[in-house]
Design an enzyme around this catalytic site. Structure first.
Site, mmCIF file in Angstrom:
data_model
loop_
_atom_site.group_PDB
_atom_site.id
_atom_site.type_symbol
_atom_site.label_atom_id
_atom_site.label_comp_id
_atom_site.label_asym_id
_atom_site.label_seq_id
_atom_site.Cartn_x
_atom_site.Cartn_y
_atom_site.Cartn_z
ATOM 1 N N LYS A 192 0.886 -1.159 0.000
ATOM 2 C CA LYS A 192 0.000 0.000 0.000
ATOM 3 C C LYS A 192 0.930 1.216 0.000
ATOM 4 O O LYS A 192 0.891 2.075 0.911
ATOM 5 C CB LYS A 192 -0.909 -0.062 1.245
ATOM 6 C CG LYS A 192 -2.036 0.935 1.260
ATOM 7 C CD LYS A 192 -3.136 0.660 0.262
ATOM 8 C CE LYS A 192 -4.172 1.770 0.302
ATOM 9 N NZ LYS A 192 -5.106 1.728 -0.829
ATOM 10 N N ASP A 248 -2.591 -12.394 5.496
ATOM 11 C CA ASP A 248 -3.603 -13.094 6.286
ATOM 12 C C ASP A 248 -4.942 -13.045 5.541
ATOM 13 O O ASP A 248 -5.631 -14.051 5.347
ATOM 14 C CB ASP A 248 -3.707 -12.369 7.643
ATOM 15 C CG ASP A 248 -4.536 -13.119 8.658
ATOM 16 O OD1 ASP A 248 -4.982 -14.232 8.350
ATOM 17 O OD2 ASP A 248 -4.738 -12.571 9.762
ATOM 18 N N ASP A 252 -6.702 -16.148 2.822
ATOM 19 C CA ASP A 252 -8.005 -16.764 3.107
ATOM 20 C C ASP A 252 -8.965 -16.564 1.944
ATOM 21 O O ASP A 252 -9.734 -17.473 1.594
ATOM 22 C CB ASP A 252 -8.615 -16.189 4.392
ATOM 23 C CG ASP A 252 -8.245 -17.026 5.608
ATOM 24 O OD1 ASP A 252 -7.289 -17.825 5.495
ATOM 25 O OD2 ASP A 252 -8.902 -16.876 6.656
#
Ligand code: NAD
Length: 360
Positions: A192, A248, A252
């Site tokens: 980012k 993370d 997923d």
């Protein structure tokens, strides 16, 4: 000298899926005459029951000595009420931090035979083969200072620190570049950098490393776009590398593209490439002891172990091919079963893969 593998079956379906993975390991040891020694130890709830702690000293000592570790899963309702400090999950976290396993590799592979199980359209995911490399021991989850403080005006404020040192970025970068080298040679670094200085540095270090890995094509993507692209056109990616928190979330999301948690392996590596390999699923107490669990995530974790810790690329390819052939032959455990296929138990699936390995 022989290489040593430690099996940590753990709890719930852990021992059931590790038993099938062990069959596969024994089969490839005999086919390829590998000098590999298998050992096993207690971890999690089963260790609490026998020794009173989730990570016995004897297990940690073995974990430090061996070349690679294969874990089933830990935890379950039986241990949910005990003191937090000795919960089964503490055993897992203890090994991860004790061995400094900072590099988490999470493949998201959609076998064409199972593309119907994905929440996305079949054509978007069939044949997906993506690897997410996530930094596991740093970033905002571990940065200091952190906490909840009370300001002068009496209002409470929560705060965390997002911090990465150059060396931390470089070591995860190297894991990702090396992994890309073993695959399609394309690496997308996710950050980012338009907002966060930490990731400006992240981007700089990745660019610097790219000069050393000129056989790998590096690109950069902001994390918000990466999330969008993962659900829009996931097959554009080969390897993605990112920090702890972004990884993370993205790993997923990527896992769900594949449709079944019973198919997903993972690896956590240290600086020397030693690793702990485990299915992404938990101990599935709802089906434990019923010979229903899908052992393919555990078996595919063995393939990752061959590739990333033991340097046995060809053995890794063969295990993955045998899994594909078992799916082609119509074998399905209950979690991936659809009409027209052969529903099989955990042990039958393990036998199918082992028999195919013997026939290759
Ligand atoms: P889970 O992954 O164990 O189960 C979620 C659902 O997926 C269940 O319906 C289960 O039956 C199914 N499932 C999971 N693996 C499967 C397989 N191989 N084959 C077929 N179906 C499968 O997650 P959960 O229910 O949230 O957690 C159960 C326990 O596992 C908890 O105690 C949790 O703390 C623990 N857990 C451990 C790990 C680990 O050891 N790495 C990871 C996640 C959860």
């Amino acid at each position: 000298m022989s290489q040593r593998i430690l099996l940590l079956p753990g709890d719930g379906i852990g021992p059931e899926v590790i038993q099938e993975a062990e069959k596969v390991l024994k089969k490839v040891i005999s086919i390829y005459k590998l000098d590999l020694q298998l050992e096993s130890a207690l971890l999690g709830g089963s260790a609490i029951d026998k020794e009173g702690v989730p990570l016995p000293e004897s297990t940690m000592k073995l974990a430090e000595q061996v070349d690679a570790i294969l874990l089933g899963a830990v935890g379950g309702p039986k241990w949910d009420q005990i003191d937090r400090s000795i919960r089964p999950e503490k055993g897992l976290l203890g090994i991860r931090s004790g061995l400094q396993l900072f590099g988490n590799l999470r493949p998201a592979i959609t076998f064409p035979q199972l593309a119907d199980a994905s929440s996305l359209k079949k054509e978007l995911v069939a044949g997906l083969d993506l690897l997410i490399v996530r930094e596991l021991t740093g970033g905002i989850y571990f940065g200091e200072p952190r906490g909840i403080r009370t300001l002068e005006n009496g209002e409470r404020q929560g705060f965390n620190t997002y911090v990465y040192s150059e060396s931390e970025i470089e070591r995860i970068g190297r894991v990702a570049f090396e992994a890309a080298r073993k695959r399609d040679g394309r690496l997308c670094s996710v950050d980012k950098a338009n907002v966060l200085e930490v990731t400006v540095l992240w981007r700089e270090v990745m660019d610097r490393l790219a000069a050393e890995y000129n056989d790998v094509e590096l690109s950069h993507m902001y994390v918000d776009n990466a999330a969008m692209q993962l659900v829009r056109a996931p097959k554009q990616f080969d390897v993605m590398v990112t920090g702890n928190m972004f990884g993370d979330i993205l790993s997923d999301a990527a896992a769900m593209l594949t449709g079944s948690i019973g198919m997903l392996p993972s690896a956590s590596l240290d600086i020397n490439g030693k690793g702990m390999y485990e299915p992404c699923h938990g101990s599935a107490p709802d089906i434990a002891g019923q010979n229903k669990a899908n052992p393919l995530a555990a078996i595919l974790s063995c393939a990752m172990m061959m590739r990333y810790s033991l340097g046995l690329e060809q053995v890794a390819d063969t295990i993955e091919k045998a899994v594909e052939m078992a799916l082609d032959a119509g074998y399905r455990t209950v979690d991936i079963y659809t009409d027209g296929h052969k529903q099989v138990s955990t042990t039958e699936m393990g036998d199918a893969v082992t028999d195919i390995l013997a026939s290759l």
